[in-house]
Design an enzyme around this catalytic site. Structure first.
Site, PDB file in Angstrom:
ATOM      1  N   ARG A 205       0.846  -1.184   0.000  1.00 38.21           N
ATOM      2  CA  ARG A 205       0.000   0.000   0.000  1.00 38.21           C
ATOM      3  C   ARG A 205       0.886   1.239   0.000  1.00 38.21           C
ATOM      4  O   ARG A 205       1.950   1.267   0.647  1.00 38.21           O
ATOM      5  CB  ARG A 205      -0.924   0.014   1.226  1.00 38.21           C
ATOM      6  CG  ARG A 205      -2.060  -1.006   1.172  1.00 38.21           C
ATOM      7  CD  ARG A 205      -3.068  -0.668   0.088  1.00 38.21           C
ATOM      8  NE  ARG A 205      -4.162  -1.630   0.021  1.00 38.21           N
ATOM      9  CZ  ARG A 205      -4.223  -2.633  -0.848  1.00 38.21           C
ATOM     10  NH1 ARG A 205      -3.230  -2.822  -1.702  1.00 38.21           N
ATOM     11  NH2 ARG A 205      -5.264  -3.448  -0.873  1.00 38.21           N
ATOM     12  N   GLU A 234      -3.914   7.891  -4.701  1.00 32.59           N
ATOM     13  CA  GLU A 234      -4.280   7.242  -5.954  1.00 32.59           C
ATOM     14  C   GLU A 234      -5.658   7.748  -6.373  1.00 32.59           C
ATOM     15  O   GLU A 234      -6.552   7.797  -5.527  1.00 32.59           O
ATOM     16  CB  GLU A 234      -4.312   5.721  -5.808  1.00 32.59           C
ATOM     17  CG  GLU A 234      -2.940   5.102  -5.571  1.00 32.59           C
ATOM     18  CD  GLU A 234      -2.990   3.573  -5.485  1.00 32.59           C
ATOM     19  OE1 GLU A 234      -4.058   2.976  -5.785  1.00 32.59           O
ATOM     20  OE2 GLU A 234      -1.980   2.981  -5.110  1.00 32.59           O
ATOM     21  N   HIS A 253      -1.459   0.670 -10.055  1.00 32.58           N
ATOM     22  CA  HIS A 253      -2.187  -0.259  -9.186  1.00 32.58           C
ATOM     23  C   HIS A 253      -2.860  -1.363 -10.004  1.00 32.58           C
ATOM     24  O   HIS A 253      -4.035  -1.686  -9.803  1.00 32.58           O
ATOM     25  CB  HIS A 253      -3.224   0.483  -8.337  1.00 32.58           C
ATOM     26  CG  HIS A 253      -3.564  -0.259  -7.063  1.00 32.58           C
ATOM     27  ND1 HIS A 253      -3.803   0.375  -5.872  1.00 32.58           N
ATOM     28  CD2 HIS A 253      -3.709  -1.587  -6.798  1.00 32.58           C
ATOM     29  CE1 HIS A 253      -4.085  -0.513  -4.933  1.00 32.58           C
ATOM     30  NE2 HIS A 253      -4.023  -1.716  -5.474  1.00 32.58           N
TER      31      HIS A 253
END
Length: 287
Positions: A205, A234, A253
């Protein structure tokens, strides 16, 4: 988005089984619930005392979908590691840019994963799968977790052994989950403990990394290169300095994704539902 929080759903009140990202307050208030499967590997929003106490007190089984995402994430990191060892990012950027004949620069700075030291920060489903994928390359794999246990072929490291492990590693792979305890965990001090020029990867993360410290380490050369699949925030804004940091390579991602992700999630859930119905062992049980 498998991680997006679900809203309140009136049908949940009549359900015995829930699949997805159910509203936490509603799930705790639904007396008929017996089994919840989360549609993600991460479960930070559910990892809280009141939810755990409620689920465990009522005997509600809770699973996540770690096994669905373990192989894609592990292969994504392996691809990144091979790409950096083989100078693929700079070669591909050269094709899209100046198109210089980078023979001397890149042929004789190529490397391999053979006998490299890899340190995994976190050792759950993704870490185990990555360790297995690295085995044929002859790498030396160590893994950090707070309560290390014996693992065949992997040297487990606790907090006391972490500085030495960071100093020895050629590749450091961050797989830590998001939590108050891991915010900024990969700090300036820990980047300074790494072997100069070692590569850093983040598939966990974005919040677990002090990103300004990482940028500074890339600029100084303390970190030789970084490959990031997760960032904070993000989506990463186009003007964010990570995009232009030296030797920093970014994927958006996508590490856990596959074209058959939804089918795999459904299969995982149905297998667990069948096991739950017969009183069997649930895969990826977290509560």
């Amino acid at each position: 988005m498998v991680l997006a929080a679900g809203g309140a759903d009136p049908t949940l009140e009549e359900a015995e089984v829930a699949f997805g990202q159910p509203d936490i307050a509603q799930a705790m208030a639904c007396p008929r619930l017996k089994f919840i499967e989360l549609s993600s590997a991460g479960y930070t929003r559910y990892d809280r005392g009141d939810f755990r106490t409620n689920m465990q007190g009522r005997g509600v089984a809770v699973t996540n979908a770690s096994q669905v995402f373990a192989d894609p994430c592990a292969q994504h990191v392996l691809a990144q590691m091979l790409a950096l060892e083989r100078n693929l990012p700079v070669q591909l950027r050269n094709q899209d840019g100046p198109r210089e004949w980078r023979y001397l620069e890149d042929r004789f700075t190529n490397g391999t994963l053979t006998r490299r030291r890899v340190l995994l920060l976190g050792y759950g489903a993704i870490g185990r799968r990555l360790a297995a994928l690295l085995q044929p390359f002859g790498t030396q794999v160590s893994a950090y977790r707070r309560t290390p246990g014996a693992e065949a072929g992997v040297t487990m490291v606790d907090a006391a052994g972490l500085p030495a492990a960071l100093a020895a590693a050629d590749h450091v792979v961050n797989i830590l989950p998001d939590s108050p305890a891991t915010t900024g965990w990969m700090s300036a001090a820990r980047f300074a403990q790494m072997k100069p020029g070692a590569r850093f990867y983040n598939i966990g993360r974005g919040t677990t990394v002090d990103q300004p410290a990482l940028i500074a380490a890339l600029i100084s050369g303390q970190v030789g290169a970084a490959y990031l699949d997760v960032m904070d925030p993000e989506p990463l804004p186009p003007t964010h300095p990570l995009w232009s940091a030296p030797n920093c390579f970014i994927t958006c991602h996508i590490g856990g994704g596959t074209r058959d992700q939804d089918e795999n999630l459904a299969a995982h859930f149905l297998a667990n539902l069948a096991a739950f119905g017969r009183g069997g062992t649930l895969t990826d049980r977290i509560m």
